[in-house]
Design an enzyme around this catalytic site. Structure first.
Site, short mmCIF file in Angstrom:
data_model
loop_
_atom_site.label_atom_id
_atom_site.label_comp_id
_atom_site.label_asym_id
_atom_site.label_seq_id
_atom_site.Cartn_x
_atom_site.Cartn_y
_atom_site.Cartn_z
N PRO A 129 0.76 -1.13 0.04
CA PRO A 129 -0.02 -0.07 -0.13
C PRO A 129 0.77 1.27 0.01
O PRO A 129 2.17 1.00 0.25
CB PRO A 129 -0.80 -0.02 1.39
N ALA A 130 0.36 2.47 -0.19
CA ALA A 130 0.97 3.71 -0.33
C ALA A 130 1.57 4.05 1.12
O ALA A 130 0.96 3.65 2.19
CB ALA A 130 -0.07 4.86 -0.61
N CYS A 143 -9.30 10.07 -8.41
CA CYS A 143 -8.70 10.16 -9.95
C CYS A 143 -9.94 10.57 -10.98
O CYS A 143 -9.75 10.95 -11.92
CB CYS A 143 -8.31 8.74 -10.49
N GLU A 199 -4.52 1.71 -13.41
CA GLU A 199 -5.55 2.87 -13.21
C GLU A 199 -4.67 4.15 -12.88
O GLU A 199 -4.34 4.24 -11.76
CB GLU A 199 -6.49 2.28 -12.40
N LEU A 200 -4.54 4.73 -13.86
CA LEU A 200 -3.43 5.94 -13.73
C LEU A 200 -4.53 7.34 -13.54
O LEU A 200 -5.50 7.43 -13.63
CB LEU A 200 -2.57 5.80 -14.87
N GLU A 212 -3.73 17.14 -13.10
CA GLU A 212 -4.81 17.15 -12.24
C GLU A 212 -4.44 17.68 -10.94
O GLU A 212 -3.54 17.57 -10.34
CB GLU A 212 -4.76 15.51 -11.73
N GLY A 263 -2.49 4.63 -9.41
CA GLY A 263 -1.63 5.89 -9.14
C GLY A 263 -1.34 6.66 -10.17
O GLY A 263 -2.21 6.57 -11.25
C1 SIN Z 1 -9.81 6.81 -7.90
O1 SIN Z 1 -9.42 7.74 -7.32
O2 SIN Z 1 -8.76 6.01 -8.32
C2 SIN Z 1 -11.16 6.16 -8.18
C3 SIN Z 1 -11.95 5.93 -6.93
C4 SIN Z 1 -13.21 5.41 -7.18
O3 SIN Z 1 -14.16 6.09 -7.57
O4 SIN Z 1 -13.56 4.36 -7.11
#
Ligand code: SIN
Length: 490
Positions: free
Chosen positions: A183-184, A294, A260-261, A392, A238
């Site tokens: 994890p982070a 994100c 998933e960036l 972002e 990330g």
């Molecule tokens: C994310 O920030 O990666 C997405 C979170 C989400 O809406 O599931």
């Protein structure tokens, strides 16, 4: 009966490898702090390559037996894990608030959200079908079966300390893969607690291994997984630069990747939109987790005919948002995660104002609450030259861009290397069909700001990455297809 824990019983500080809590090989630790106060919550293992290797060794030993378990038995384990998460939703929600800063209601909501993926993939475990291929030649039978890909390395971000790792581990385990995870560094405690519950649910030793590492040691630890040919898949949420690094460095062993960036989500409000609904949708999409998501809209395009009305309504609602520590039951926005995050937000707003943006509300830090708080902000007269148009912001800042016609809005929305989420509001059915098809994004919200669901495929296009999480597609990323051709049947 499913056991309920107190918050302090969920706080773990060692690595979890081969079914045991172990200190890191170098014996070092690093601090995990409360982003609201900077106070140290725990000191967790600062792992290095040797710890990553030990986790992989355990996952490799455990793989053959886990791969060969009956899907319904894997499903049962995942259902027990889900039940433990739900039973402990309050304590886990508080732990998320403590290390990540989101208000408790959101923290608890995240637990239920993450748990929904576990239940979903528990069920999906029993539906991993293959195909009998229609006969092409006499005497030959052809079929395709799906097999677990092998050891999966899951690397997860700080903004959803529970949901992001749950939605990676659950499909991996459902498919029959074993997992090593990191994890982070800002938020390892929730992930460690989740692994403790997974162990209690019956996940066998070695099937799920988790190490924590500081920012400095994360690279050598992860590099060990990237170079190790036994690790067959990397799943990462990330930033785009880190995603590109993982893709480059894992090329030597040709791993499968799910990335998933970063996003730079557009939110378009057309003249024919229900403006009240658009404001409500934007609030839901933008201010979730204080804008640290994100899929949060980063650029809001409003057509000239409704621009002033939309800006007024939005400003009133944003100015009323309550910023407070996660412990305040009325809090709607908590602290940002760390000093780097708040500095970036301030830099974006200052840059926008210096280039002509008007502050309608907010636009400042809130030092009276602490060094990591920023006022929810609406900026009018945003332009493409501003930093917040290209990068972002990952904070509670809404820049409003004015546009005149549909083509201009689509062009602006797509004028970014990113393509995760996008949103638009319109009541014209023909426009809805047209715009939804033209937006370059993996996810499109149409008259809707809340998109997340375990039943939906979550993921991006362009430099927002590839692979999908959740839904019936989410399991494919953890499976490989094997073609069987049996001859001599005549
Ligand atoms: C994310 O920030 O990666 C997405 C979170 C989400 O809406 O599931």
């Amino acid at each position: 009966m499913t056991k309920r824990y107190e918050l302090n019983e969920l706080i773990r500080s060692d690595n979890f490898i081969d079914g045991k809590w172990v200190v890191s090989a170098g014996g070092k630790r690093f601090d995990v702090t409360d982003p609201a106060t900077g106070k140290v919550i725990a000191q967790v293992a600062d792992s290095h390559a040797a710890d990553a290797r030990a986790a992989t060794d355990a996952a490799a030993r455990a793989f053959p037996a886990w791969r060969d378990t009956l899907p319904k038995d894997r499903a049962a384990v995942l259902h027990r894990w889900h039940a433990l998460m739900v039973e402990n939703a309050d304590a886990l929600g508080r732990l998320i608030s403590l290390e990540q800063g989101k208000p408790f209601a959101e923290g608890r909501g995240e637990v239920m959200y993450g748990a929904s993926y576990v239940a979903w993939f528990a069920d999906e475990a029993t539906r991993i079908y293959g195909d009998i291929i229609p006969q092409q030649q006499r005497g030959k039978r052809m079929s395709a079966i799906k097999e677990p890909i092998g050891i999966v390395a899951a690397i997860t971000p700080w903004n959803f300390p529970l949901a992001m790792i749950a939605r990676k581990i659950a499909p991996a385990l459902a498919a029959g893969c074993t997992v090593v995870g990191k994890p982070a560094e800002d938020t390892p405690l929730t992930a460690l607690a989740l692994v403790m519950l997974a162990h209690e649910a019956g996940v066998p030793a070695g099937v799920l291994n988790l190490i924590s590492a500081s920012r400095d040691n994360a690279v050598p630890a992860v590099a060990d997984w990237l170079a190790d040919s036994r690790v067959r898949k990397i799943t990462f949420t990330g930033s785009t630069p880190v995603g590109k690094y993982l893709a480059r460095e894992s090329a030597g062993t040709l791993k499968k990747l799910s990335l998933e960036l970063g996003g730079n989500a557009p939110f378009i409000v057309f003249d024919d939109a229900d403006v009240d609904a658009a404001v409500t949708g934007l609030l839901a999409a933008k201010f979730r987790n204080g804008g640290q998501t994100c899929v949060c809209p980063n650029r809001v395009y409003v057509q000239s005919g409704v621009y002033e009305r939309f800006a007024d309504l939005l400003t009133t609602r944003v100015a009323a948002l309550k910023v407070a520590p996660a412990t305040d039951p009325a809090a709607q926005i908590g602290p940002m995660i760390n000093a780097r995050a708040i500095d970036k937000i301030a830099r974006h707003v200052d840059d926008a104002v210096s280039r002509g943006a008007r502050v309608l509300t907010g636009g400042k830090r809130l030092p009276e609450l602490g060094p990591t708080y920023y006022a929810p902000t609406v900026l009018a007269d945003a332009t493409p030259e501003m930093q917040l148009s290209c990068e972002e912001t990952f904070g509670p800042v809404v820049p409003l861009f004015r546009f005149d016609d549909e083509a201009q809005a689509i062009h602006a929305a797509n004028d970014t290397p990113f393509g995760l989420a996008s949103y638009f509001y319109s009541q014209d059915v023909r426009r809805i069909d047209r715009v939804a098809r033209q937006l370059e994004a993996g996810i499109v919200g149409i008259n809707e700001g809340a998109l997340a669901s375990e039943a939906a495929p979550f993921g991006g296009v362009k430099e927002s990455g590839y692979g999908r999480e959740g839904s019936k597609y989410g399991l494919d990323d953890y499976l490989s297809i094997k073609y069987l051709c049996q001859g001599g049947l005549e």
